[in-house]
Design a protein around this motif. Structure first.
Motif, PDB file in Angstrom:
ATOM      1  N   LEU A 209       0.699  -1.242   0.105  1.00 48.48           N
ATOM      2  CA  LEU A 209      -0.025   0.135  -0.047  1.00 48.48           C
ATOM      3  C   LEU A 209       1.130   1.267   0.195  1.00 48.48           C
ATOM      4  CD1 LEU A 209      -2.905   1.105  -0.082  1.00 48.48           C
ATOM      5  CD2 LEU A 209      -2.679   1.104   2.490  1.00 48.48           C
ATOM      6  N   PHE A 210       1.980   1.264   0.767  1.00 45.70           N
ATOM      7  CA  PHE A 210       2.646   2.536   0.687  1.00 45.70           C
ATOM      8  C   PHE A 210       3.584   2.645  -0.537  1.00 45.70           C
ATOM      9  CE2 PHE A 210       1.676   2.564   5.224  1.00 45.70           C
ATOM     10  CZ  PHE A 210       1.893   4.033   5.434  1.00 45.70           C
ATOM     11  N   LEU A 211       3.874   1.631  -1.003  1.00 41.32           N
ATOM     12  CA  LEU A 211       4.376   1.621  -2.424  1.00 41.32           C
ATOM     13  C   LEU A 211       3.471   2.392  -3.457  1.00 41.32           C
ATOM     14  CD1 LEU A 211       6.658   1.132  -4.477  1.00 41.32           C
ATOM     15  CD2 LEU A 211       5.831  -1.224  -4.748  1.00 41.32           C
ATOM     16  N   GLY A 212       2.409   1.992  -3.338  1.00 45.92           N
ATOM     17  CA  GLY A 212       1.261   2.521  -4.247  1.00 45.92           C
ATOM     18  C   GLY A 212       1.044   4.192  -3.717  1.00 45.92           C
ATOM     19  N   PHE A 213       1.027   4.572  -2.407  1.00 46.03           N
ATOM     20  CA  PHE A 213       1.109   5.800  -2.171  1.00 46.03           C
ATOM     21  C   PHE A 213       2.174   6.644  -2.744  1.00 46.03           C
ATOM     22  CE2 PHE A 213      -1.435   4.854   1.828  1.00 46.03           C
ATOM     23  CZ  PHE A 213      -2.856   4.815   1.144  1.00 46.03           C
ATOM     24  N   ALA A 214       3.626   5.979  -2.442  1.00 44.89           N
ATOM     25  CA  ALA A 214       4.826   6.614  -3.110  1.00 44.89           C
ATOM     26  C   ALA A 214       4.719   6.797  -4.293  1.00 44.89           C
ATOM     27  CB  ALA A 214       5.849   5.904  -2.242  1.00 44.89           C
ATOM     28  N   SER A 215       4.271   5.905  -5.185  1.00 40.51           N
ATOM     29  CA  SER A 215       4.464   5.863  -6.630  1.00 40.51           C
ATOM     30  C   SER A 215       3.450   7.019  -7.382  1.00 40.51           C
ATOM     31  CB  SER A 215       4.089   4.664  -7.219  1.00 40.51           C
ATOM     32  OG  SER A 215       2.675   4.302  -7.020  1.00 40.51           O
ATOM     33  N   THR A 216       2.356   7.347  -6.560  1.00 39.32           N
ATOM     34  CA  THR A 216       1.770   8.466  -7.265  1.00 39.32           C
ATOM     35  C   THR A 216       2.436   9.876  -7.256  1.00 39.32           C
ATOM     36  OG1 THR A 216       0.891   9.232  -4.880  1.00 39.32           O
ATOM     37  CG2 THR A 216      -0.478   7.459  -6.188  1.00 39.32           C
ATOM     38  N   ILE A 217       3.688   9.962  -6.509  1.00 39.54           N
ATOM     39  CA  ILE A 217       4.403  11.096  -6.643  1.00 39.54           C
ATOM     40  C   ILE A 217       4.938  11.158  -8.096  1.00 39.54           C
ATOM     41  CG2 ILE A 217       6.617  10.409  -6.070  1.00 39.54           C
ATOM     42  CD1 ILE A 217       7.139  13.128  -4.434  1.00 39.54           C
ATOM     43  N   SER A 245       1.555   2.540 -10.801  1.00 43.95           N
ATOM     44  CA  SER A 245       1.145   3.254  -9.591  1.00 43.95           C
ATOM     45  C   SER A 245      -0.461   2.950  -9.531  1.00 43.95           C
ATOM     46  CB  SER A 245       1.107   4.642  -9.594  1.00 43.95           C
ATOM     47  OG  SER A 245       0.475   5.296  -8.459  1.00 43.95           O
ATOM     48  N   GLY A 246      -1.176   2.881 -10.297  1.00 44.96           N
ATOM     49  CA  GLY A 246      -2.441   2.676 -10.487  1.00 44.96           C
ATOM     50  C   GLY A 246      -2.325   0.981 -10.230  1.00 44.96           C
ATOM     51  N   GLY A 247      -1.797   0.237 -10.663  1.00 43.23           N
ATOM     52  CA  GLY A 247      -1.954  -1.085 -10.475  1.00 43.23           C
ATOM     53  C   GLY A 247      -1.566  -1.570  -9.175  1.00 43.23           C
ATOM     54  N   ILE A 248      -0.264  -0.864  -8.449  1.00 41.66           N
ATOM     55  CA  ILE A 248       0.206  -1.449  -7.285  1.00 41.66           C
ATOM     56  C   ILE A 248      -0.786  -0.863  -6.163  1.00 41.66           C
ATOM     57  CG2 ILE A 248       1.603   0.523  -6.714  1.00 41.66           C
ATOM     58  CD1 ILE A 248       2.553  -2.984  -6.475  1.00 41.66           C
ATOM     59  N   LEU A 249      -1.348   0.384  -6.272  1.00 42.91           N
ATOM     60  CA  LEU A 249      -2.273   0.899  -5.436  1.00 42.91           C
ATOM     61  C   LEU A 249      -3.483   0.337  -5.312  1.00 42.91           C
ATOM     62  CD1 LEU A 249      -2.869   3.180  -3.257  1.00 42.91           C
ATOM     63  CD2 LEU A 249      -3.456   4.652  -5.006  1.00 42.91           C
ATOM     64  N   GLY A 250      -3.739  -0.267  -6.554  1.00 39.20           N
ATOM     65  CA  GLY A 250      -5.083  -0.718  -6.463  1.00 39.20           C
ATOM     66  C   GLY A 250      -4.946  -2.375  -5.615  1.00 39.20           C
ATOM     67  N   LEU A 251      -3.773  -3.031  -5.901  1.00 34.95           N
ATOM     68  CA  LEU A 251      -3.623  -4.234  -5.157  1.00 34.95           C
ATOM     69  C   LEU A 251      -3.256  -3.944  -3.815  1.00 34.95           C
ATOM     70  CD1 LEU A 251      -2.734  -7.146  -5.124  1.00 34.95           C
ATOM     71  CD2 LEU A 251      -0.156  -6.168  -5.759  1.00 34.95           C
ATOM     72  N   ALA A 278     -10.134   6.698   2.319  1.00 40.25           N
ATOM     73  CA  ALA A 278      -8.995   7.677   2.136  1.00 40.25           C
ATOM     74  C   ALA A 278      -8.170   7.257   1.334  1.00 40.25           C
ATOM     75  CB  ALA A 278      -8.249   8.144   3.289  1.00 40.25           C
ATOM     76  N   SER A 279      -7.994   5.811   1.173  1.00 36.57           N
ATOM     77  CA  SER A 279      -7.059   5.154   0.052  1.00 36.57           C
ATOM     78  C   SER A 279      -7.644   4.863  -1.260  1.00 36.57           C
ATOM     79  CB  SER A 279      -6.510   3.816   0.712  1.00 36.57           C
ATOM     80  OG  SER A 279      -7.594   2.894   0.773  1.00 36.57           O
ATOM     81  N   LEU A 280      -9.038   4.788  -1.229  1.00 36.53           N
ATOM     82  CA  LEU A 280      -9.461   4.604  -2.450  1.00 36.53           C
ATOM     83  C   LEU A 280      -9.591   5.855  -3.438  1.00 36.53           C
ATOM     84  CD1 LEU A 280     -11.344   2.804  -4.456  1.00 36.53           C
ATOM     85  CD2 LEU A 280     -13.452   3.457  -3.002  1.00 36.53           C
ATOM     86  N   VAL A 281     -10.075   6.865  -2.573  1.00 38.50           N
ATOM     87  CA  VAL A 281     -10.174   8.140  -3.466  1.00 38.50           C
ATOM     88  C   VAL A 281      -9.067   8.561  -4.286  1.00 38.50           C
ATOM     89  CG1 VAL A 281     -10.553  10.765  -3.189  1.00 38.50           C
ATOM     90  CG2 VAL A 281     -11.884   9.031  -2.021  1.00 38.50           C
ATOM     91  N   PRO A 282      -7.734   8.535  -3.921  1.00 37.28           N
ATOM     92  CA  PRO A 282      -6.813   8.972  -4.848  1.00 37.28           C
ATOM     93  C   PRO A 282      -6.508   7.757  -6.008  1.00 37.28           C
ATOM     94  CG  PRO A 282      -6.084   8.869  -2.502  1.00 37.28           C
ATOM     95  CD  PRO A 282      -7.252   8.390  -2.519  1.00 37.28           C
ATOM     96  N   TRP A 283      -6.930   6.687  -5.745  1.00 39.71           N
ATOM     97  CA  TRP A 283      -6.736   5.668  -6.665  1.00 39.71           C
ATOM     98  C   TRP A 283      -7.898   5.958  -7.966  1.00 39.71           C
ATOM     99  CZ3 TRP A 283     -10.059   1.745  -8.590  1.00 39.71           C
ATOM    100  CH2 TRP A 283      -9.666   0.889  -9.558  1.00 39.71           C
TER     101      TRP A 283
END
Length: 805
Positions: A209-217, A245-251, A278-283
């Motif tokens: 999840l944090f890789l997903g968050f970090a990758s959105t940068i 980012s979309g794939g890893i955050l969705g995962l 809060a995690s779904l909205v950025p995705w």
């Protein structure tokens, strides 16, 4: 005072490395900024070389800090508060590792670690975009470094250090008055990882999840770089990153859903919990940006929207971080951190990104390439843009009510979602599912720029007919008749079901016909097919979710369920085979873990038709940190087409203290009424020397049985027959116990020729019991299969786009 057994060098080195990381990220930010603005190639190269060195120092420092914290935890150096507070000596190595990200400091460090990894990759791959993109990432590293700094500047605390000593955290505690405090059991053993988090999902879910968050940068940084440099050629190199980012955050999000379903009882896999939201909205916003980026790369349209979506996706990640860490959600979400005193810093972090980013976007907005001609109504780009807009509006419809606690804190308002926390979201998102499902089905059959009506109809005709027939069959034969919220919402469910099936059928057909089975180019179609299947699974499993533990006389209304839902908890007494509709349920036994924190319950289930037998092992966990009391941990029986999902809301075996209930005496005659807290009872008659299957008195005995009718508040009639008798000149009593009502009833004496003394005791401790809730989720596996296919589609598209660079 010299303390015995302390290891101070790792902490001192850790403090140094945190400061080094801060300084290195500051130097990298300045150097990359200078390189971005350099007019001469030699000046650019010189600054970039310095920036690379500084960033690599930062990355190395972060890795070393991570290693030191793990060393402190793994070696049980409990002189450090972070190691003591988040671990103990009983933990296995995998939980010692996951102890790092239980706390705020460790989770920020995890985020920083992923930024460092992403930055190293970008240094090797970003080419001309390295300097401006890495300026943004280096600045983010600088901000994150302050979160674990742990210094006071003019009495203002900046960050929270993971290397703070335990005796400094509790400076006034008497336990630290002696030099050998580390040998004391309280410190020696450690405070421990929250029992709820001692699960394999804790090991793998947060890092993903944090890789997903970090990758959105990365999409954010490319967008900012393009606006900054007035160069909009960044859209092709950023596409693989946005797909990653979309794939890893969705995962990561769906891993959290699986964890909630398997181990954290929200009654399923999604509860619209504020932290889940809060995690779904950025995705959602990021996925909208991916689609508008595809539009721009193919047609030149929608670059403005792409900038807006990519910038907002990262800003929403930061806002979500503030939501979960400010403490404002601690009363509304079990996921949220408590207030750590860093609110001012979290707000500053959000502010320092939001204001410049939005200001730059507004200032450059009109200079972003834009085609004045509107997209054709029958073009792919038009409907992809509509779909992206719907995703964005869906995200706003989620984040606004989720933010009510923040609004209430800041503005003194009293905004609430309501007692039913799910329907306010569902009633909006069900229509989002309809629109997105249909657009997911038809968009790939449309051509960019223009599509002839005949072509479109020919391509989609059979897929449309098949979807109508399949969805109608599911609705009719599957008895989709969820009418809790009326015919309107039920109709929306059927429409959404059609749209979801349509997405599955149409994309499967497109892979076969439109792409001629070429899977290498089918990433988007596979992702869309998976998304459609995910929607089908959500709709069926949610609308057909069935409570199996219906209890029409439920007197033991424990746990989070409110009285109106109390009939969904079946009270099982140990060793008593209990009717549960389709099944017989038997509470067999319970067992306690060696540390006394977990209690497992064995519940045998048997279908009444004899076709199936299985055993469930739900458990209760005594919370060691955070919330007090017990938390329930579910167990499920998995089938191909359904899951039987169970959890214990309460059990007598985990009640603390002794039974202090006392008998209350009542002198009554035939026809009199006695009241108890859950109903009343009437003395109907008296039988002398009863002789039945239960009692074998003879005419020579002296025995009296009181015949009482007990009326419950659920309007059920029960019977109680206590007995008083004399044997060997000694008065004896035979209690009658109504376990379902928690009643023990005794005939204690004969008051006179017309009156008897009846003694009544009310207690929940009369017999071992548990309150069990059992749910059936039909076709839940479609949710997980759809997730796997959706993520596989992201990966396939990512690989293809990398090859096309």
């Amino acid at each position: 005072m010299k303390y015995i057994g302390e290891h101070l060098l790792p902490g001192q080195l850790g403090h140094f490395l945190v400061v080094l990381s801060l300084v290195a990220s500051l130097v990298a930010t300045i150097a990359y900024f200078k390189a971005s603005n350099a007019s001469l190639p030699t000046e650019h190269d010189s600054w970039k070389k310095l920036a690379r060195i500084a960033f690599m120092i930062d990355a190395g420092s972060v890795l070393a800090i991570f290693s030191i914290i793990f060393t402190l935890i793994a070696n049980h150096f409990h002189e450090y508060f972070y190691a003591w507070n988040h671990s103990d000596r009983s933990l296995s190595p995998k939980y010692l590792l996951s102890s790092i990200w239980e706390g705020q400091e460790g989770s920020f460090l995890l985020w920083t670690f992923w930024h460092a990894v992403i930055g190293v990759v970008l240094i090797r791959t970003a080419k001309k975009w390295e300097a401006p993109v890495m300026t943004v990432i280096s600045f983010a590293q600088l901000c994150l470094a302050t979160m674990i700094l742990g210094l006071y500047i003019f009495n203002v605390k900046v960050g929270s250090s993971p290397f703070l000593l335990t005796r400094h955290q509790f400076a006034d505690a008497p336990i630290f008055s002696g030099p050998d405090y580390l040998s004391l059991p309280k410190i020696h053993n450690g405070n421990g990882l929250n029992q709820l988090l001692q699960n394999y999902w804790m090991v793998i879910h947060p890092p993903i999840l944090f890789l997903g968050f970090a990758s959105t940068i990365v999409p954010f940084a490319y967008s900012i770089a393009g606006l900054w440099k007035k160069d909009f050629s960044w859209t092709k190199p950023v596409l693989p990153w946005s797909l990653f980012s979309g794939g890893i955050l969705g995962l990561g999000i769906m891993m959290g859903a699986a964890w909630a379903y398997e181990s954290l009882t929200f009654g399923g896999y999604w509860a619209w919990d504020p932290v889940e939201n809060a995690s779904l909205v950025p995705w959602l916003v990021l996925v909208a940006g991916i689609h508008t980026l595809l539009i721009y790369n193919s047609t030149g349209h929608s670059l403005r929207a792409t900038n807006v979506f990519f910038i907002l996706a990262y800003l929403l990640v930061m806002y979500s971080t503030y939501l979960t860490r400010s403490g404002d959600l601690q009363d509304t979400s079990v996921h949220a951190f408590v207030d750590s005193g860093m609110n001012w810093q979290l707000r500053s972090w959000v502010f320092i990104f939001v204001v410049p980013a939005l200001a730059l976007l507004i200032a450059r907005y009109k200079k972003i390439p834009h085609i004045a001609k509107e997209e054709e109504f029958n073009s792919r780009e038009f409907w992809m843009f509509i779909g992206s807009l719907v995703l964005f509006l869906s995200a706003m419809a989620i984040i606004i009510p989720t933010s009510f606690p923040i609004f209430n804190t800041l503005f003194g308002t009293k905004l609430v979602i309501g007692e039913d926390k799910e329907f306010p979201y569902n009633r909006i998102q069900i229509f989002v599912a309809v629109v997105i499902g249909v657009l997911t089905a038809i968009s790939q059959y449309l051509k960019y720029k223009n599509t002839s009506k005949a072509y479109f109809t020919k391509k989609l005709l059979w897929a449309t007919v098949a979807a109508i027939l399949i969805s109608a069959s599911i609705s009719y034969f599957g008895h989709i008749n969820y009418n809790k919220y009326g015919i309107g919402f039920l109709s929306a469910i059927h429409l959404a079901l059609f749209a979801a099936v349509y997405a599955v059928v149409a994309n499967a057909a497109y892979i076969y016909t439109g792409l001629n089975g070429k899977l290498k180019a089918a990433g988007a179609s596979v992702a869309h097919l998976g998304f459609g299947l995910l929607l089908v699974g959500i709709l069926i499993s949610s609308s057909k979710k069935e409570v199996l533990s219906v209890n029409t006389f439920n007197p033991l209304n424990f746990g989070p369920d409110k009285p109106k839902e109390g009939f969904e908890n079946l009270t099982l007494f140990r060793g008593v085979k209990t009717d549960m509709g389709t099944y017989w349920a038997t509470y067999v036994k319970d067992s306690v873990s060696t540390n006394g924190r977990m209690t497992w319950f064995q519940v045998d289930m048997e279908r009444k038709d004899g076709k199936d037998k299985f055993t469930l092992y739900p458990d209760l966990i005594r919370n060691t940190k955070g919330q007090e009391g017990m938390s329930n941990n579910p167990d499920s029986r998995h089938y191909l087409h359904k899951d039987i999902f169970s959890y214990v809301n309460h059990a007598s075996s985990v009640q603390e203290g002794t039974d202090t209930a006392q008998f209350k005496n009542h002198v009554v005659k035939t026809g009199d009424t006695l009241f108890y807290s859950e109903g009343f009872m009437i003395l109907d008659s008296v039988t002398v020397n009863p002789h039945d299957g239960k009692h074998q008195f003879t005419p020579r005995d002296t025995a009296i049985m009181a015949n009482l009718s007990v009326y419950t508040k659920e309007q059920q009639k029960l019977s109680a027959k206590p007995v008083f008798y004399v044997r060997n000149n000694s008065a004896q009593y035979i209690l009658d116990t109504l376990y379902s009502q928690g009643l023990a009833i005794s005939l204690t004496r004969i008051a006179d020729d017309k009156h008897l003394e009846i003694s009544v005791k009310e207690s929940s401790r009369l017999a071992p019991f548990l309150a069990l809730k059992v749910l059936q989720f039909p076709f839940i596996n479609l949710v997980w299969l759809g997730t796997v296919l959706m993520i596989a589609g992201f990966v396939m598209a990512l690989i293809r786009r990398i090859k096309l660079l």
